[in-house]
Design a protein around this motif. Structure first.
Motif, PDB file in Angstrom:
ATOM      1  N   ASP A 180      -6.771  -4.924   5.740  1.00 13.39           N
ATOM      2  CA  ASP A 180      -6.383  -5.078   4.346  1.00 13.39           C
ATOM      3  C   ASP A 180      -7.550  -4.694   3.434  1.00 13.39           C
ATOM      4  O   ASP A 180      -8.477  -4.016   3.871  1.00 13.39           O
ATOM      5  N   GLY A 181      -7.496  -5.166   2.196  1.00 13.67           N
ATOM      6  CA  GLY A 181      -8.472  -4.734   1.193  1.00 13.67           C
ATOM      7  C   GLY A 181      -9.896  -5.184   1.466  1.00 13.67           C
ATOM      8  O   GLY A 181     -10.832  -4.697   0.837  1.00 13.67           O
ATOM      9  N   ARG A 182     -10.071  -6.137   2.378  1.00 13.88           N
ATOM     10  CA  ARG A 182     -11.444  -6.624   2.606  1.00 13.88           C
ATOM     11  C   ARG A 182     -12.221  -5.755   3.588  1.00 13.88           C
ATOM     12  O   ARG A 182     -13.416  -5.926   3.741  1.00 13.88           O
ATOM     13  N   ASP A 197     -20.990  -1.646  -2.610  1.00  9.69           N
ATOM     14  CA  ASP A 197     -21.003  -2.678  -1.563  1.00  9.69           C
ATOM     15  C   ASP A 197     -20.812  -2.063  -0.170  1.00  9.69           C
ATOM     16  O   ASP A 197     -21.260  -2.633   0.832  1.00  9.69           O
ATOM     17  N   VAL A 198     -20.184  -0.897  -0.106  1.00 12.55           N
ATOM     18  CA  VAL A 198     -20.040  -0.226   1.189  1.00 12.55           C
ATOM     19  C   VAL A 198     -21.418   0.271   1.657  1.00 12.55           C
ATOM     20  O   VAL A 198     -21.814   0.084   2.812  1.00 12.55           O
ATOM     21  N   ARG A 229     -15.282  -6.359   9.607  1.00  9.93           N
ATOM     22  CA  ARG A 229     -14.717  -5.809   8.374  1.00  9.93           C
ATOM     23  C   ARG A 229     -15.288  -4.421   8.094  1.00  9.93           C
ATOM     24  O   ARG A 229     -14.774  -3.707   7.246  1.00  9.93           O
ATOM     25  N   ARG A 255       3.209  -1.026   3.200  1.00  7.30           N
ATOM     26  CA  ARG A 255       2.864  -2.245   3.934  1.00  7.30           C
ATOM     27  C   ARG A 255       2.327  -3.297   2.977  1.00  7.30           C
ATOM     28  O   ARG A 255       1.582  -2.978   2.054  1.00  7.30           O
ATOM     29  N   ARG A 310      -9.755   0.467  -0.169  1.00  9.36           N
ATOM     30  CA  ARG A 310     -10.328   1.468  -1.071  1.00  9.36           C
ATOM     31  C   ARG A 310     -11.783   1.686  -0.734  1.00  9.36           C
ATOM     32  O   ARG A 310     -12.388   2.644  -1.156  1.00  9.36           O
ATOM     33  N   ARG A 311     -12.349   0.723  -0.013  1.00  4.10           N
ATOM     34  CA  ARG A 311     -13.791   0.788   0.214  1.00  4.10           C
ATOM     35  C   ARG A 311     -14.056   1.725   1.394  1.00  4.10           C
ATOM     36  O   ARG A 311     -14.095   1.326   2.545  1.00  4.10           O
ATOM     37  N   ASP A 336       0.839  -1.197   0.000  1.00  5.18           N
ATOM     38  CA  ASP A 336       0.000   0.000   0.000  1.00  5.18           C
ATOM     39  C   ASP A 336       0.878   1.254   0.000  1.00  5.18           C
ATOM     40  O   ASP A 336       2.103   1.159  -0.070  1.00  5.18           O
ATOM     41  N   ALA A 353     -13.925  -2.256   5.114  1.00  9.81           N
ATOM     42  CA  ALA A 353     -14.509  -0.992   4.669  1.00  9.81           C
ATOM     43  C   ALA A 353     -14.395  -0.026   5.834  1.00  9.81           C
ATOM     44  O   ALA A 353     -14.606  -0.417   6.982  1.00  9.81           O
ATOM     45  N   VAL A 380     -23.416  -2.691   2.992  1.00  9.24           N
ATOM     46  CA  VAL A 380     -23.137  -3.190   4.354  1.00  9.24           C
ATOM     47  C   VAL A 380     -23.557  -2.186   5.420  1.00  9.24           C
ATOM     48  O   VAL A 380     -23.973  -2.584   6.513  1.00  9.24           O
ATOM     49  N   GLY A 417      -4.417   1.226   9.550  1.00  7.85           N
ATOM     50  CA  GLY A 417      -3.882   0.802   8.260  1.00  7.85           C
ATOM     51  C   GLY A 417      -2.948  -0.389   8.361  1.00  7.85           C
ATOM     52  O   GLY A 417      -2.901  -1.238   7.467  1.00  7.85           O
ATOM     53  N   THR A 475      -4.414   3.957   4.769  1.00  9.80           N
ATOM     54  CA  THR A 475      -4.834   2.564   4.914  1.00  9.80           C
ATOM     55  C   THR A 475      -4.826   1.889   3.550  1.00  9.80           C
ATOM     56  O   THR A 475      -4.902   2.566   2.527  1.00  9.80           O
ATOM     57  N   PRO A 476      -4.750   0.573   3.537  1.00  7.83           N
ATOM     58  CA  PRO A 476      -4.751  -0.100   2.233  1.00  7.83           C
ATOM     59  C   PRO A 476      -6.132  -0.171   1.580  1.00  7.83           C
ATOM     60  O   PRO A 476      -6.229  -0.319   0.377  1.00  7.83           O
ATOM     61  N   THR A 523      -7.727  -9.694  -1.249  1.00 10.53           N
ATOM     62  CA  THR A 523      -8.672  -9.214  -0.238  1.00 10.53           C
ATOM     63  C   THR A 523      -9.563  -8.091  -0.768  1.00 10.53           C
ATOM     64  O   THR A 523     -10.644  -7.882  -0.270  1.00 10.53           O
ATOM     65  N   PHE A 524      -9.106  -7.404  -1.810  1.00 11.73           N
ATOM     66  CA  PHE A 524      -9.892  -6.278  -2.337  1.00 11.73           C
ATOM     67  C   PHE A 524     -11.186  -6.742  -3.001  1.00 11.73           C
ATOM     68  O   PHE A 524     -12.110  -5.962  -3.167  1.00 11.73           O
ATOM     69  N   ILE A 560     -17.323  -7.615   1.864  1.00  7.46           N
ATOM     70  CA  ILE A 560     -17.157  -7.021   3.195  1.00  7.46           C
ATOM     71  C   ILE A 560     -17.977  -7.840   4.200  1.00  7.46           C
ATOM     72  O   ILE A 560     -17.584  -8.038   5.334  1.00  7.46           O
TER      73      ILE A 560
END
Lengths: 537, 324
Positions: free
Chosen positions: B85-87, B151-152, B62, A366, B121-122, A362, B89, B155, B81, B118-119, A372-373, A377
């Motif tokens: 990870d990417g999962r 999707d954000v 998450r 890190r 994007r959501r 990132d 929100a 949730v 961060g 943070t990594p 995971t993206f 969610i």
């Protein structure tokens, strides 16, 4: 070198079949798709001479109304098959080997087809060395390594119809595996270009077809190629830059299939498409930079035609005129580093930088797992979500745009055009708008010392930007004096374009063709170096 | 056929009144909520589980809801961060804008900081005319969620949506963030206008013009103007006007009555972002060539303690631009 494209022909039939199966399986409303296709095709064909094709679509249109559900699916399958076969490319290893053995010269064949008609192919291939003139740079070692562990999606800038052959040769000379790419169907009309493109993995994109079904076929074809590990090339600018400027907005449409492929090969229940491999997908932005652009005059003319309204597909430009191609080839041959391909740092589908092992990081450096993206969610499972991926792709586009700026290579023609245009504006009336400026053909003569001073100051600002890693200078710019730059640019510009662009006279340097100067200065506009008033449409 | 609804999990980062209100709202819908606070002993938890371990919070869910003052966002985001990870929100409810830390220190919304630190994007934001105490009490309320990622929004609806909490959505994240921040500034001005005894007609005119001005400023920052005329802008401001206890309004009133800004801040008992933000917004507008007489007057008039009559006169005599 290993690359799935070498086995393309063995997979071709099955690939086409899989494309058809997926498009049909995922069609929510076959009737709507067929109606949409028939409507667009009939409208298009009514103004063409292809009566047979028009008749075929009219028959289809008439039959749709009477179809039941299964009949609609059947007709959909037929139509999709028809388009998928038209799109599918070919890869002939013999052609590739021939092209790579004679790599240094191969490009000139693509550039000057008439030579082939006059002499034997081999004679030409061994004789010239245009590929030596393509200067490649960037993290090539890393990209080579990533090509082994993942699938590469190259997304370079787009200036010229020569871009795809030039890029193909840049890959070859960097010992990177060949790519597959979609090329406009109009390019296939040149028999020699067509022969090479067809046999080196290009598939055909017919930009006249506007219906949704065709777009689905193209997207699915491209997606399945990436799923199967075929390295791919897309020009995300969508079309050649008309202004000559570096793209500031991207349509990542087809390139977005890179992310789709990444997701599909990770789904817990894999859908249609058995040959897919679960590999990483890496995007490699790149810039293709020319001292001279083949189609500069046509492109800038189109750019200047009322902003945005009259954009059309240029069917007939310098790239269809053999004389222009050879004259450009001759010019490029005379100049060191006249064409430069620069690869940017590869990123994952989400714009994260990756290391030599394909691991993502990132912005704070890190490690982050790219999978995971695309996990949900809610429950952490990998899911397809087109709306989510549109947004990811948009953000990836921003990363690519930044890379374009950083890795633009400033050539002598860009620098001198920037300086000359700045002087033109200084000598023009302050009320002059873009159009008034470009009409000042052969009106302004800039005193020699004045132009030299402007070139020096442009060069100094460029050096500063390069130090901040915001641009790259061609060696011919970095080490040269302003006088040398002016001489190089004058030599390059005059004699290729239809009329001289700059000419040294006793009283100074005459700015003969502001339009062409505008075109070349636009390359540095987004960097804040050149006037930005002539890039937006 | 009945299908058991999986409980949404939510981690609220920040144990202030706003964080607790959000946590309570989620818990009321049946979500499994864990609140992170640096000082759990000081939290009035309303029956929520509270942890002092940020790692526990990020491992719990998450969906992370960030409710901390804007000056703490960067530090907390950086900490988070390293744990997510990417999962994940992150949806924030922070009413503020911050400097981007560059040489020019351009104002950026909180989402930009989250993107940088943070990594994931959501990213999303919460805003609109929702009031902390009403939300905490479970009174019928309306909240706006903004995210470019559908999707954000999904949730957040799952975790917070209830008969007593209606959730409107927009993809104009920048718009909601700027509207929330600028509304805070306008709330001070509304309090001030009331404090100096302006008539209802003039206050209404002022509010209307001010929202238009905010929309222009937001547009320059990449927001959609219409977002300012909806729940996130107008709606939020009407709530501020109606709400006597809103700290920004009280600050404005107190200054109008001759109190010092420092006393007013002390009286509010919390940090009021509008005070620092107002001059920066005025500077932003100037830099981007946006006409912003009201924000400029707030920034350089109210907080600079110029006489109220002079400020009103300035605004009344300024050039009339734009349609009615």
């Amino acid at each position: 070198m290993k690359a799935p494209i070498f086995q393309f022909n063995e997979q071709r039939e099955e690939l086409v079949q899989s494309v058809v199966d997926r498009v049909v399986a995922e069609a929510r409303d076959p009737m709507l798709l067929l109606n949409d296709a028939a409507y667009h095709e009939i409208r298009r064909l009514e103004s063409s001479h292809d009566r047979d094709e028009l008749g075929r679509w009219r028959r289809i249109a008439r039959s749709i109304g009477g179809l039941d559900a299964s009949g609609a699916v059947e007709l959909l399958r037929e139509t999709v098959s028809y388009h998928a076969r038209d799109v599918a490319g070919n890869f002939d290893r013999r052609v590739y080997t021939l092209a790579s053995r004679v790599a240094p010269a191969g490009l000139s064949v693509l550039l000057s087809p008439h030579v082939v008609l006059e002499r034997s192919i081999l004679e030409v291939l061994q004789g010239e060395g245009l590929a030596d003139r393509i200067w490649t740079s960037g993290p090539i070692e890393r990209i080579r390594r990533l090509a082994e562990i993942g699938t590469l999606v190259y997304v370079p800038t787009h200036l010229s119809n020569l871009d795809s052959p030039v890029f193909a040769y840049a890959l070859l000379s960097s010992r990177l595996p060949p790519v597959t790419y979609g090329a406009g169907k109009n390019l296939f009309t040149n028999p020699v270009l067509s022969f090479f493109m067809r046999n080196l993995g290009a598939y055909r994109v017919d930009r006249r077809l506007k219906h949704e079904l065709y777009k689905q076929v193209l997207k699915t074809y491209s997606c399945m190629l990436i799923e199967r590990g075929f390295h791919s090339l897309f020009f995300p600018g969508g079309t050649r830059s008309r202004s000559g400027g570096v793209e500031r907005k991207l349509k990542l449409g087809l390139a977005g299939t890179g992310l789709e492929a990444f997701v599909r090969t990770r789904l817990p229940k894999r859908p249609v498409g058995a040959g897919a491999v679960s590999r990483q997908v890496f995007f490699v932005p790149a810039t293709i930079n020319y001292m001279l652009t083949l189609e500069a005059e046509t492109l800038i003319d189109d750019h200047l035609k009322e902003a945005g309204k009259a954009r059309y597909i240029i069917e007939d430009d310098e790239s269809t005129r053999i004389g222009r191609i050879t004259s450009l080839a001759r010019k490029l041959m005379q100049m060191e580093g006249s064409c430069a391909v620069r690869f940017s740092d590869p990123v994952d589908c989400f714009g994260n930088v990756v290391d030599d092992e394909g691991r993502s990081y990132d912005r704070r450096g890190r490690r982050v797992d790219a999978s995971t993206f695309v996990e949900s969610i809610a429950d952490g499972e990998v899911v397809m979500d087109a709306a989510r991926d549109v947004q990811y792709t948009r953000e990836l586009g921003d990363v690519v745009i930044d890379a374009y700026l950083r890795d633009t290579i400033a050539m002598p023609t860009h620098v001198v055009a920037t300086a000359a245009f700045a002087r033109l504006r200084a000598h023009a009336r302050s009320s002059d708008d873009l159009f008034a400026l470009v009409r000042r053909r052969d009106e302004v003569v800039v005193p020699y010392r004045e132009l030299i001073a402007e070139i020096q100051s442009t060069q100094a600002r460029l050096l500063e930007l390069e130090k901040a890693e915001k641009i790259v200078l061609a060696p011919a710019v970095r080490g040269a004096t302003a006088e040398e730059l002016l001489r190089d640019a004058e030599r390059a510009l005059n004699g290729y374009h239809t009329s001289p662009v700059l000419r040294s006279r006793d009283s100074g340097v005459a700015l003969l063709d502001p339009k062409v100067l505008l075109y070349y200065q636009n390359r540095l506009a987004a960097h804040g170096l050149a006037w930005a008033g002539g890039t937006s449409r | 056929m009945s299908q058991e609804h999986t409980k949404s999990k939510v981690a609220v980062i920040g144990g202030g009144a706003w964080g607790i209100a959000l946590g309570t709202a989620a818990q009321n819908t049946g979500s499994d909520v864990l609140v992170y606070s640096r000082r759990p002993g000081h939290v009035d938890a309303h029956g929520l589980r509270v942890t002092s371990s940020i790692a526990d919070a990020t491992a719990h869910a998450r969906l992370l809801v960030l409710a901390v003052p804007s000056e703490h966002v960067r530090g907390i985001a950086r900490e988070i961060g390293g744990l997510i990870d990417g999962r994940h929100a992150i949806v924030h409810g922070v009413r503020g804008l911050v400097g981007d830390g560059s040489e020019s220190d351009e104002l950026v919304p909180i989402s930009a900081v989250l993107r940088e630190e943070t990594p994931t994007r959501r990213i999303g934001a919460l805003g609109g005319p929702v009031l902390t105490h009403e939300l905490a009490a479970g009174a019928p309320s309306i909240i706006v969620v903004a995210s470019r990622y559908p999707d954000v929004i999904h949730v957040v609806r799952d975790a917070f949506g209830a008969p007593s909490l209606r959730i409107y959505a927009t993809d104009d994240l920048t718009g909601l963030e700027w509207a929330s921040a600028l509304t805070g500034i306008l709330a001070v001005a509304v309090g001030f206008a009331r404090g100096v005894g302006l008539g209802a007609g003039l206050v209404s005119a002022f509010v209307t013009r001010a929202v238009h001005e905010a929309a222009r400023i937001g547009h320059a920052a990449g927001a959609e103007e219409r977002t300012f005329f909806g729940l996130s802008g107008f709606g939020d401001l009407l709530a501020a006007i109606a709400e006597e206890s809103r700290p920004e309004v009280r600050l404005g009133e107190s200054v109008a009555r001759g109190g010092s800004v420092d006393d007013a801040i002390a009286g509010a008992g919390q940090r009021i972002e509008a005070i620092e933000l107002a001059p920066r917004v005025a500077a932003f507008a100037k830099k981007h060539h946006v006409s912003a007489p009201i924000f400029t007057t707030i920034a350089h008039g109210i907080f600079a303690r110029r006489p109220a009559a002079e400020l009103v006169q300035d605004l009344m005599l300024g050039p009339i631009t734009g349609p009615a």
